[in-house]
Scaffold this motif. Structure first.
Motif, PDB file in Angstrom:
ATOM      1  N   ASP A 101      -1.987  -3.313  -0.892  1.00  0.00           N
ATOM      2  CA  ASP A 101      -2.680  -2.185  -0.270  1.00  0.00           C
ATOM      3  C   ASP A 101      -1.698  -1.044  -0.058  1.00  0.00           C
ATOM      4  O   ASP A 101      -1.555  -0.540   1.049  1.00  0.00           O
ATOM      5  CB  ASP A 101      -3.297  -2.628   1.062  1.00  0.00           C
ATOM      6  CG  ASP A 101      -4.205  -1.564   1.638  1.00  0.00           C
ATOM      7  OD1 ASP A 101      -4.713  -0.734   0.875  1.00  0.00           O
ATOM      8  OD2 ASP A 101      -4.404  -1.577   2.865  1.00  0.00           O
ATOM      9  N   HIS A 112      -7.999  -5.958   1.678  1.00  0.00           N
ATOM     10  CA  HIS A 112      -9.147  -5.741   2.580  1.00  0.00           C
ATOM     11  C   HIS A 112     -10.339  -5.245   1.779  1.00  0.00           C
ATOM     12  O   HIS A 112     -10.190  -4.649   0.692  1.00  0.00           O
ATOM     13  CB  HIS A 112      -8.791  -4.775   3.716  1.00  0.00           C
ATOM     14  CG  HIS A 112      -8.498  -3.363   3.300  1.00  0.00           C
ATOM     15  ND1 HIS A 112      -9.485  -2.419   3.176  1.00  0.00           N
ATOM     16  CD2 HIS A 112      -7.334  -2.737   2.994  1.00  0.00           C
ATOM     17  CE1 HIS A 112      -8.936  -1.260   2.818  1.00  0.00           C
ATOM     18  NE2 HIS A 112      -7.634  -1.430   2.691  1.00  0.00           N
ATOM     19  N   ASP A 117      -8.797   1.284  -3.010  1.00  0.00           N
ATOM     20  CA  ASP A 117      -8.399   0.951  -1.630  1.00  0.00           C
ATOM     21  C   ASP A 117      -9.556   0.290  -0.936  1.00  0.00           C
ATOM     22  O   ASP A 117     -10.363   0.951  -0.295  1.00  0.00           O
ATOM     23  CB  ASP A 117      -7.964   2.232  -0.908  1.00  0.00           C
ATOM     24  CG  ASP A 117      -7.507   1.972   0.522  1.00  0.00           C
ATOM     25  OD1 ASP A 117      -7.234   0.801   0.846  1.00  0.00           O
ATOM     26  OD2 ASP A 117      -7.442   2.919   1.307  1.00  0.00           O
ATOM     27  N   GLU A 171      -9.590  -3.289   8.068  1.00  0.00           N
ATOM     28  CA  GLU A 171      -8.286  -2.615   7.925  1.00  0.00           C
ATOM     29  C   GLU A 171      -8.372  -1.128   8.225  1.00  0.00           C
ATOM     30  O   GLU A 171      -7.511  -0.562   8.890  1.00  0.00           O
ATOM     31  CB  GLU A 171      -7.746  -2.835   6.505  1.00  0.00           C
ATOM     32  CG  GLU A 171      -6.262  -2.496   6.371  1.00  0.00           C
ATOM     33  CD  GLU A 171      -5.989  -1.043   6.058  1.00  0.00           C
ATOM     34  OE1 GLU A 171      -4.829  -0.623   6.158  1.00  0.00           O
ATOM     35  OE2 GLU A 171      -6.931  -0.299   5.727  1.00  0.00           O
TER      36      GLU A 171
HETATM   37 ZN   LIG Z   1      -6.185   0.071   2.307  1.00  0.00          ZN
END
Ligand SMILES: [Zn+2]
Length: 456
Positions: A195, A101, A134, A167
């Motif tokens: 992820d 994401h 992230d 996300e």
């Molecule tokens: Zn993530």
């Protein structure tokens, strides 16, 4: 990268190191500069255009990959965040789906001097900034891996790389895309979700199971407006009712969650947890706990399983409760709590939501601390009145029949109501004691309970 990994396949690792150093890290730094916060943290995301800038950056980088057969597309469904779809034809019939994401967490606080969410800073082997880890790295990692396989001449499956932009807001746009793209996505033989976390940077880590999550907002309303705190003892405390409802799911003494949300863990997982704890040693379980505070488990393996296989309830936010300095001397009309229930792997979120409704209707012993009502003989053929511990009740709409009573709060569009036994709410007769005298658990017209629990 560890020395052991580096020496096992020097050609591949040289390729990766060069590609990351010369091409990916500079691009990732530009990605960090974009405040592409997820819609939950930037409701005006469409107007601000940051997510679109992040998508454009990824799309542009992807188009320049020397990957045979690669197609790059940004799919946009009306009113939803965009989704990047990359496809590489394979030499076999299988399909591998690689997920990532590009939306980010908000800024948050606690950045060290010289660091910040939108300032890419490289120190040694690490690149600091929001979203690089992230989950900005995902698309770069996925396409570089595919490129490396193609360069080596090895056969590979058809690869589909899917990068969503919602996300961090609960992937609320993803199901619509999965539906719209079902024919193209096919039934993947393997899904690689780029992820997750890693224990250290010395070896490759894979996550075999993750807990799921059921989020919701519990709102308890007892008054239509605040009144002076002199009414305490007469007006039921909205916080107490909320606390009582939580006790139907969580044992407030131990934090244990009722057995509705427990699953049987495969024995191999305990062995894996042992291996992880042994690998990480003293690095595992480091939290900034206050002096004298102990973690939930003494044994590190049990601690790891508590964080990976056991359900847990967290209160992530509260509303209706002002800050301490602004609290005033008022009985608050309502309490709202943002709740997050972690559910174990293998327990489906929809099933967990159903069980949540069941648990919330079921009284637990702690709820029976309320004074019990003297038993009266029930006339034959009438329904059993609700037990004292099965409170609180929702106020039925005045026009509701006994068969159709529901929570007074209509569920939000994408939420399910958390059933509050409202269907069992007894019709209030004129001979019933006044609500305040009976306590909040048998509510009257000024007291209601709105419980919302989303399905995702
Ligand atoms: Zn993530």
């Amino acid at each position: 990268m560890s020395e052991r990994s580096r020496t096992s396949s020097p050609g591949v690792f040289d390729f990766f190191e060069r590609r990351w150093e010369e091409d990916i890290l500079p691009t990732l730094a530009r990605y960090i500069e974009i405040p592409a916060k997820s819609p939950a943290f930037d409701p005006e995301w469409a107007a601000h255009g940051h997510i679109d800038r992040a998508v454009a950056l990824i799309e542009d980088w992807s188009r320049r990959r020397p990957i045979e057969g690669l197609t790059v597309e940004t799919v946009r469904l009306p009113g939803r965040t965009p989704l990047i779809l990359l496809e590489v034809p394979g030499t076999s019939a299988e399909t591998v789906l690689l997920y990532g994401h590009c939306d980010k967490q908000p800024e948050m606080v606690g950045w060290s001097d010289g660091l910040g969410p939108w300032i890419p800073v490289r120190r040694g082997e690490r690149l600091y900034g929001r979203g690089g880890q992230d989950d900005g790295y995902a698309v770069f990692c996925a396409l570089t891996a595919i490129e490396a396989v193609q360069q080596s001449g090895a056969p590979h499956a058809r690869c589909v790389v899917l990068i969503e932009a919602c996300e961090e807001s609960g992937s609320r746009d993803l199901p619509a895309y999965m539906e719209a793209l079902a024919a193209r996505l096919d039934e993947p033989d393997l899904v690689i979700c780029l992820d997750s976390g890693c224990g250290n940077y010395d070896q490759l880590w894979g996550t075999t199971s993750l807990r799921g999550i059921v989020n919701g907002v519990l709102t308890v309303e007892v008054l239509s407006e605040g009144v002076h705190s002199g009414a305490s003892g007469m007006v039921p405390s909205s916080f107490r009712i909320a606390r009582q409802l939580l006790s139907r799911i969580e044992d407030e003494r131990t934090g244990a969650i009722v057995k509705d949300f427990q699953v049987v863990m495969p024995p191999a997982r305990r062995e894996e947890a042992r291996a992880v704890v042994a690998t990480l040693g003293a690095e595992f379980g480091r939290f900034p706990v206050m002096p004298g505070m102990r973690l939930a488990k003494e044994d590190p393996v049990e601690l790891m399983l508590a964080g990976t296989w056991e359900p847990a309830l967290s209160v992530l936010g509260a509303d209706g409760i002002p800050a301490v300095v602004d609290a005033g001397n008022v009985i608050r009309p309502k309490t709202s709590l943002k709740l997050s229930l972690r559910i174990p792997p293998t327990l489906d979120a929809v099933e967990a939501t159903r069980r949540l409704g069941r648990s919330s209707r079921r009284a637990r012993p702690t709820a029976r601390a309320l004074p019990s009502r003297p038993r009266r003989p029930r006339p034959a053929g009438t329904r059993r009145p609700p037990s004292p511990g099965s409170s609180p009740r929702c106020t039925p709409p005045p026009s509701a029949t006994s068969a159709s009573r529901r929570c007074s709060g209509a569920p939000a569009a994408r939420s399910r109501s958390w059933p509050c036994s409202a269907r069992a709410f007894p019709a209030r007769s004129s001979s019933s004691p006044a609500p305040a005298a009976r306590g909040a658990t048998r509510t009257g017209p000024t007291s209601s309970c709105i419980c919302r629990w989303p399905s995702g």
